[in-house]
Design a protein around this motif. Sequence first.
Motif, PDB file in Angstrom:
ATOM      1  N   PHE A  68      41.718  38.751 -54.396  1.00 37.75           N
ATOM      2  CA  PHE A  68      41.407  39.822 -53.459  1.00 37.75           C
ATOM      3  C   PHE A  68      39.913  40.085 -53.295  1.00 37.75           C
ATOM      4  O   PHE A  68      39.476  40.567 -52.256  1.00 37.75           O
ATOM      5  CB  PHE A  68      42.116  41.111 -53.888  1.00 37.75           C
ATOM      6  CG  PHE A  68      43.595  41.088 -53.631  1.00 37.75           C
ATOM      7  CD1 PHE A  68      44.113  41.546 -52.442  1.00 37.75           C
ATOM      8  CD2 PHE A  68      44.471  40.593 -54.592  1.00 37.75           C
ATOM      9  CE1 PHE A  68      45.473  41.521 -52.196  1.00 37.75           C
ATOM     10  CE2 PHE A  68      45.834  40.563 -54.354  1.00 37.75           C
ATOM     11  CZ  PHE A  68      46.334  41.023 -53.154  1.00 37.75           C
ATOM     12  N   ALA A  69      39.123  39.792 -54.324  1.00 38.74           N
ATOM     13  CA  ALA A  69      37.692  40.109 -54.264  1.00 38.74           C
ATOM     14  C   ALA A  69      36.879  39.057 -53.519  1.00 38.74           C
ATOM     15  O   ALA A  69      35.831  39.377 -52.941  1.00 38.74           O
ATOM     16  CB  ALA A  69      37.137  40.278 -55.674  1.00 38.74           C
ATOM     17  N   GLU A  70      37.363  37.824 -53.524  1.00 38.71           N
ATOM     18  CA  GLU A  70      36.592  36.721 -52.943  1.00 38.71           C
ATOM     19  C   GLU A  70      36.143  37.013 -51.514  1.00 38.71           C
ATOM     20  O   GLU A  70      34.955  36.993 -51.186  1.00 38.71           O
ATOM     21  CB  GLU A  70      37.414  35.433 -52.982  1.00 38.71           C
ATOM     22  CG  GLU A  70      36.725  34.260 -52.301  1.00 38.71           C
ATOM     23  CD  GLU A  70      37.626  33.037 -52.198  1.00 38.71           C
ATOM     24  OE1 GLU A  70      37.092  31.977 -51.805  1.00 38.71           O
ATOM     25  OE2 GLU A  70      38.838  33.149 -52.487  1.00 38.71           O
ATOM     26  N   PHE A  71      37.090  37.297 -50.636  1.00 37.46           N
ATOM     27  CA  PHE A  71      36.763  37.465 -49.223  1.00 37.46           C
ATOM     28  C   PHE A  71      36.066  38.791 -48.946  1.00 37.46           C
ATOM     29  O   PHE A  71      35.278  38.895 -48.022  1.00 37.46           O
ATOM     30  CB  PHE A  71      38.036  37.332 -48.384  1.00 37.46           C
ATOM     31  CG  PHE A  71      38.683  35.977 -48.500  1.00 37.46           C
ATOM     32  CD1 PHE A  71      38.069  34.866 -47.942  1.00 37.46           C
ATOM     33  CD2 PHE A  71      39.870  35.808 -49.190  1.00 37.46           C
ATOM     34  CE1 PHE A  71      38.637  33.608 -48.057  1.00 37.46           C
ATOM     35  CE2 PHE A  71      40.450  34.555 -49.306  1.00 37.46           C
ATOM     36  CZ  PHE A  71      39.829  33.456 -48.749  1.00 37.46           C
ATOM     37  N   VAL A  72      36.360  39.814 -49.769  1.00 36.95           N
ATOM     38  CA  VAL A  72      35.681  41.096 -49.593  1.00 36.95           C
ATOM     39  C   VAL A  72      34.196  40.933 -49.894  1.00 36.95           C
ATOM     40  O   VAL A  72      33.342  41.448 -49.161  1.00 36.95           O
ATOM     41  CB  VAL A  72      36.296  42.178 -50.503  1.00 36.95           C
ATOM     42  CG1 VAL A  72      35.482  43.469 -50.396  1.00 36.95           C
ATOM     43  CG2 VAL A  72      37.743  42.450 -50.112  1.00 36.95           C
ATOM     44  N   GLU A  73      33.869  40.209 -50.960  1.00 33.29           N
ATOM     45  CA  GLU A  73      32.458  40.015 -51.304  1.00 33.29           C
ATOM     46  C   GLU A  73      31.741  39.215 -50.222  1.00 33.29           C
ATOM     47  O   GLU A  73      30.604  39.540 -49.850  1.00 33.29           O
ATOM     48  CB  GLU A  73      32.319  39.309 -52.654  1.00 33.29           C
ATOM     49  CG  GLU A  73      30.860  39.102 -53.028  1.00 33.29           C
ATOM     50  CD  GLU A  73      30.672  38.501 -54.410  1.00 33.29           C
ATOM     51  OE1 GLU A  73      29.506  38.247 -54.775  1.00 33.29           O
ATOM     52  OE2 GLU A  73      31.674  38.288 -55.109  1.00 33.29           O
ATOM     53  N   ILE A  74      32.395  38.185 -49.721  1.00 30.12           N
ATOM     54  CA  ILE A  74      31.780  37.354 -48.681  1.00 30.12           C
ATOM     55  C   ILE A  74      31.537  38.168 -47.413  1.00 30.12           C
ATOM     56  O   ILE A  74      30.510  38.035 -46.754  1.00 30.12           O
ATOM     57  CB  ILE A  74      32.668  36.132 -48.376  1.00 30.12           C
ATOM     58  CG1 ILE A  74      32.688  35.192 -49.584  1.00 30.12           C
ATOM     59  CG2 ILE A  74      32.180  35.399 -47.128  1.00 30.12           C
ATOM     60  CD1 ILE A  74      33.660  34.043 -49.457  1.00 30.12           C
ATOM     61  N   GLU A  75      32.467  39.044 -47.090  1.00 30.40           N
ATOM     62  CA  GLU A  75      32.387  39.838 -45.860  1.00 30.40           C
ATOM     63  C   GLU A  75      31.491  41.061 -46.008  1.00 30.40           C
ATOM     64  O   GLU A  75      30.768  41.427 -45.079  1.00 30.40           O
ATOM     65  CB  GLU A  75      33.795  40.278 -45.443  1.00 30.40           C
ATOM     66  CG  GLU A  75      33.861  41.068 -44.146  1.00 30.40           C
ATOM     67  CD  GLU A  75      33.620  40.209 -42.915  1.00 30.40           C
ATOM     68  OE1 GLU A  75      33.260  40.765 -41.865  1.00 30.40           O
ATOM     69  OE2 GLU A  75      33.784  38.966 -43.011  1.00 30.40           O
ATOM     70  N   THR A  77      29.419  41.934 -49.000  1.00 26.91           N
ATOM     71  CA  THR A  77      28.376  41.816 -50.034  1.00 26.91           C
ATOM     72  C   THR A  77      28.877  42.203 -51.424  1.00 26.91           C
ATOM     73  O   THR A  77      29.903  42.863 -51.580  1.00 26.91           O
ATOM     74  CB  THR A  77      27.107  42.660 -49.735  1.00 26.91           C
ATOM     75  OG1 THR A  77      27.393  44.036 -49.991  1.00 26.91           O
ATOM     76  CG2 THR A  77      26.655  42.483 -48.304  1.00 26.91           C
ATOM     77  N   SER A  78      28.080  41.812 -52.406  1.00 29.20           N
ATOM     78  CA  SER A  78      28.437  42.039 -53.807  1.00 29.20           C
ATOM     79  C   SER A  78      28.455  43.518 -54.163  1.00 29.20           C
ATOM     80  O   SER A  78      29.196  43.942 -55.049  1.00 29.20           O
ATOM     81  CB  SER A  78      27.436  41.315 -54.722  1.00 29.20           C
ATOM     82  OG  SER A  78      27.412  39.941 -54.467  1.00 29.20           O
ATOM     83  N   LYS A  79      27.627  44.297 -53.489  1.00 26.71           N
ATOM     84  CA  LYS A  79      27.549  45.725 -53.788  1.00 26.71           C
ATOM     85  C   LYS A  79      28.899  46.402 -53.611  1.00 26.71           C
ATOM     86  O   LYS A  79      29.287  47.258 -54.418  1.00 26.71           O
ATOM     87  CB  LYS A  79      26.513  46.392 -52.887  1.00 26.71           C
ATOM     88  CG  LYS A  79      26.394  47.894 -53.100  1.00 26.71           C
ATOM     89  CD  LYS A  79      25.387  48.508 -52.132  1.00 26.71           C
ATOM     90  CE  LYS A  79      25.337  50.023 -52.302  1.00 26.71           C
ATOM     91  NZ  LYS A  79      24.372  50.648 -51.352  1.00 26.71           N
ATOM     92  N   VAL A  80      29.620  46.032 -52.568  1.00 31.10           N
ATOM     93  CA  VAL A  80      30.929  46.644 -52.307  1.00 31.10           C
ATOM     94  C   VAL A  80      31.915  46.301 -53.417  1.00 31.10           C
ATOM     95  O   VAL A  80      32.658  47.167 -53.892  1.00 31.10           O
ATOM     96  CB  VAL A  80      31.474  46.195 -50.935  1.00 31.10           C
ATOM     97  CG1 VAL A  80      32.922  46.653 -50.748  1.00 31.10           C
ATOM     98  CG2 VAL A  80      30.609  46.759 -49.812  1.00 31.10           C
ATOM     99  N   ILE A  81      31.920  45.052 -53.858  1.00 36.49           N
ATOM    100  CA  ILE A  81      32.817  44.656 -54.946  1.00 36.49           C
ATOM    101  C   ILE A  81      32.431  45.369 -56.234  1.00 36.49           C
ATOM    102  O   ILE A  81      33.292  45.855 -56.975  1.00 36.49           O
ATOM    103  CB  ILE A  81      32.781  43.124 -55.151  1.00 36.49           C
ATOM    104  CG1 ILE A  81      33.537  42.434 -54.028  1.00 36.49           C
ATOM    105  CG2 ILE A  81      33.402  42.745 -56.500  1.00 36.49           C
ATOM    106  CD1 ILE A  81      35.027  42.771 -53.977  1.00 36.49           C
TER     107      ILE A  81
END
Length: 213
Positions: A68-75, A77-81
């Motif tokens: 679940f984190a992979e695409f969220v970080e790509i979309e 940024t790392s700050k959101v994750i």
Amino acid sequence: MPIFTIILIATISGLTIYGFNNSDFYEKYSFNVGAIKNEKEYYRIITSAFIHVDYTHLVFNMVSLYTFAEFVEIEYTSKVIFLSFLLSVIGGGVYSLINNWKNDNYSAVGASGGVCGIIYSSIFLMETGSVYIMFIPIPIPDYVYAALFIWGSYYLMKKGTDNIGHDAHIGGAITGIIYAISVIPWVFLQEFRIILIMFLPFAVLYIHERYFM
């Protein structure tokens, strides 16, 4: 490439494996109500997320985290994750502390609160999609997976036969949803039906505990 997600998984895995062979480390940084409440060791709320009971517990959480984190970080940024994970770990820990306030001996470990927060936040931060679960050949809607994740956590929490912080899933999930809405406020109205579906398990759990137990 989701660099932060990979670093997070490597860090959690490394500390967990170290804890397998170091009981003092495991006890010092695990979630323990008595230590948090009486000794003011609040750091345990966060550090317990970096320790797991066994390899099965670790692998399940890390696979879910990456999925679940992979695409969220790509979309986003790392700050959101980072914030989604950290805030959900804290939210799950606080819920667990409140839920077990009278039991000083309650102890648990696991990144499940943070993972659950990322699972739930990703459903609103990304377009609604599907996930594949091992041994099930068809895709499952992500919000269905999330609901089943919570139901399983509730069952295991009530069963109480392990040292996994299952009740932290609920606090983490709620925190994840709130964080997602803070990132994209309009998602609350756009995905209102899904939000209702997501909260249905919580409503059922509350009614069950309030009136049938």
